[in-house]
Write an enzyme that holds these catalytic residues in place. Sequence first.
Site, short mmCIF file in Angstrom:
data_model
loop_
_atom_site.label_atom_id
_atom_site.label_comp_id
_atom_site.label_asym_id
_atom_site.label_seq_id
_atom_site.Cartn_x
_atom_site.Cartn_y
_atom_site.Cartn_z
N GLU A 1 -22.41 33.69 66.75
CA GLU A 1 -21.49 34.64 66.12
C GLU A 1 -22.22 35.91 65.72
OE1 GLU A 1 -19.64 33.45 62.45
OE2 GLU A 1 -18.97 35.50 62.06
N ASP B 1 -34.05 35.17 51.59
CA ASP B 1 -33.82 36.54 51.18
C ASP B 1 -34.54 36.77 49.85
OD1 ASP B 1 -32.93 39.02 50.59
OD2 ASP B 1 -30.84 38.47 50.26
N ASP C 1 -35.22 39.60 47.01
CA ASP C 1 -34.62 40.85 46.60
C ASP C 1 -35.30 41.30 45.31
OD1 ASP C 1 -32.86 42.90 46.49
OD2 ASP C 1 -31.16 41.63 47.10
#
Lengths: 543, 504
Positions: free
Chosen positions: A151, A217, A219
């Site tokens: 996808e 991730d 951050d």
Amino acid sequence: MPHSDPRTAEEDPNHPSAAQMEEEPAAAAVSSPPVEEDVVMAEAGEIQGVVEGTKPAAEPPSAQIEADEDRIQIKQETKSDIKLENLFDGIDSDEDEFTSSNNAQQEVETAAADAAFELLRIYYQRFFPWRYMFQWLNHSPVPTKDFKHREFSLWLHNDAVMRYQSYTTADLFRKDVLRLMPRRIEIGPVYTADPRDRKTFRNSTAFQPLAKELCFDIDLTDYDDVRTCCEGANICHKCWKFTTMAIKVMETALQEDFGFHHILWVYSGRRGVHAWVCDRKARMLEDHQRKAITSYFDVVSGKQGGTRVNIRRPLHPHLSRSLDILKDHFQQDVLELQDPWKIPERAESLLQQIPDSELREALRKKWEASPERASTAKWADIDALAQTSASSTLDPKDLLDAKQDVVLEHTYPRLDTAVSQKLNHLLKSPFVIHPGTGRICVPIDKNNLDAFDPFNVPTLQGLVREIDAWNEGENGGDAAQDGGGSSQDVRHVVQDWEKTSLKPYIEYFRSFVTALMKDEREITVKREREEEEPEVKVESLDF
Amino acid sequence: MNRIDVKRRNVLDHRKKQFADPSYKETQYPHRLNFYSTPPTADITLEQFEQWAIDRLRILAELEACSFRNKTPAETEAHMKPLLEKYLPLSASSSGHSNLHAQRQKDHYSHFILRLAFASTEDLRRRFTRVETMLFRLRFQTDDSRERAAFVRTLNLDWEPVSEEEKRALAPQLATTIGFGYGKRAQQVMDEDWCKVDWIRVPDLIEGRKVFVKAGKAYVPGSAQQSMVLNAFTKRLEQAMELTSRALPRLDEDDRLTPILNHLSKNFIAPDSSYSGSGPAIEGAEITARNIDNLSQHFPMCMAHLHRSLRRDSHLRHFGRLQYMLFLKGIGLNLEESLIFWRSSFNKITDDTFNKEYRYNVRYSYGDVGGDSNRRSGGHSPYSCQKILTEHAPGPGDAHGCPYRHFSMENLTSLLRASGVTDPQVLHGVKEDKESQKYHMACNRVFEHLHRKELKRAKDDGVMTAAQLETIVHPNEYFKRSYLLKNMGKQPQSQQQGDVKMEG
């Protein structure tokens, strides 16, 4: 005529309102300096024409753009420039003339957005590494289900998101992106069937996510309570160090503990990094396994109001090794650069972590006497006082534990866990352009991790300038032979990205993808071999 | 259309087709424990089929009830021991029991019969897998250690024993994972039976950094191997159930087994969602929107609190609405009355807002709208205590959840006092129950306190059967019992209400 959202335009650092342009005389070299509002739109049309139709001819002016967003300075080389750039200067100069009129302002914005849009088209056409992206996701030169059932989700300029896009080949992918011009591309999982056909399945079991890279991730916003230099979306060189040490810890643990080898670190464009663990084993992980590995790395959790380190003793081998890695960073990058306990409130929170009340009071007295004492000194005080005052109740082991907790709290990676836990979580693709900063989400070379500078990452603006500078140099040199750009085709076709500062990043990505594909091939071969000799396996299992 | 005609396919005997030699028609059971990987093939009588399944079901239902009541493993074991011996005995090989084979055969067959009965829906499958795992754990723990080791070896779990040499080399790392404190544990490391597995097989051990991992292999101490076996059991069963459910529509069956299977699965549903909401739950009770205020005296604390919050704020947030709405549905409030109730309760909003934002939800809960499956199943079923206790813990501003679990002790005490529980002994008991996480016990304690007179009378008169006096594990059951007790002998309700107040 492409449509674009004014809001997107506002985020663009190249946007007039966010940039102060040094006007060059040659800025007026735009076909006709517009004086009326209507002209602006026509102008944008022309820009398009120029971009699509012709090779930009070299023009002399130079420009320095200062984008104030994020307190980031994008310094451009000021050698020579191109017509495109001039066009922007032209538009910017329009703005100066029309600032009084709201209407005009809007139209100028639209024009600038259109121009940014065209710039994006150039990027997708000429710089985006389609081939390697395809190979990266496909794990083989021939299109497989890994790519076909993957996808993609495209974020269009009108803020619509097209999910469940899929492509059978890299070329179709490229064509569709060029048609839709998404400002952001996200990558999702590989499904059991083509995502475009998902609605044709009656029961939900036939359409399920199968595989995706294991993603992490990091951050910098999550570090707000330990960094003193910046807050929120802002970053600087000082706090970037947090990412560097986080990458080191994660990289080591993923390799040594979990045995993963193909780990790609990608700069997220503004204030963080993404990790893509691409090993086959990592891709096949199920949700609960992803959750397990995420909480394996979850040490500093901010869930229970305020960040606290809560770990068992003795330290797990992963944590003691991480501490070894982080020790030096703590001394240099935290104590010296961040000076975390400079203000009394923060110093107080450190005191709260001291396990012994006598020692705590002694430290408090000392620090209150000299409020300007640097964190490095304060940190040293803890041990010094603990030794000299020899508090009757102090257990040195408790103190050591507490100090380890402090180090971990300030240095240990803080992950955005939502990204890693779900198989069907989408994550921004590498090489996408961050709309806020204009920087390209480039992979980070982990062999040269300390040298990575987020402020030195190529921007779209910069690329266009660089390629023109290159063309000019080439044209100047080859003009005698063939005249113009066609000479490039003679011996060796130089890719556009090779002419720019994007080159090392794409080359790094290419080598990463090559290594991944090589491993993937070996796994397939090995599996075939295993299937041929099942007899041996049975014997070895008979213990 | 392309499918083979069902009747024609029936001609083939699958045993003959699939297995050339039906050798394990006479299955041998060398171990007490069973992973149930091979389906049974021998013939049994219809009576056996039903009886064995019912016996096993009884055990599973009892196990589930134990978990509902938050019993500790030790309590569960003590509770289950006599039941297991009665309904599903399973002796160790060493016991020399004469009918070992018969016991194990029954265990084997009943498991597979229940698989058939519970494969039909996702919900049933999940519950079945859960309780079967509980049963397996119980037996695994009580198994003779040597026999257990022998059984584990047959499972082919891809475990690799860690050699003495490797143990020595990794001793410092391994030592950190086998206990707390800084003791001398080098010897312990050497004594322990370590094995290496792919880390993905033991996610729960990775999750808390409970084991040492190196190059993708987790080093699991012998004591933690149980969780791996259980994981493997659950996983295999889940997969098998999934396959069974797919095969189920093609089960060409005459009408001898299907009714039995249907009956079995219905029985299993009972404790969790017997309150389907269709038809009045209690005869003679006036269950209308207007009467809810009056009825709320029979509500358990969780629902009484929701009711009070609703009356106070004229609003409830999503999960509160859901919990309360389904409860009301369960006590017999029909869709029409429910819409009236919610409309009049949310009296601070306009008709328009109500129709737009809430009407659909009410109808959805009753299965009046929504997808086909929602409508066919008649909407959601009322939440059981289990669900309220474990799912969607309330946050600030929420009124749902179980007060015994989710309230602080102070808030709970004031809520109880407001509901007429002032006896310090009862309050103390509730506190203890809450601390030992036996929320059901607390709820039942309060129930018994509030209805102590009626209960005494009911017992004396022999009105209530033993089953009706068992622990309550469903809010609707609480209401039903409370209502029946208070209206025993058809006394005027007002008088009963007065009694309660006086007690307070």
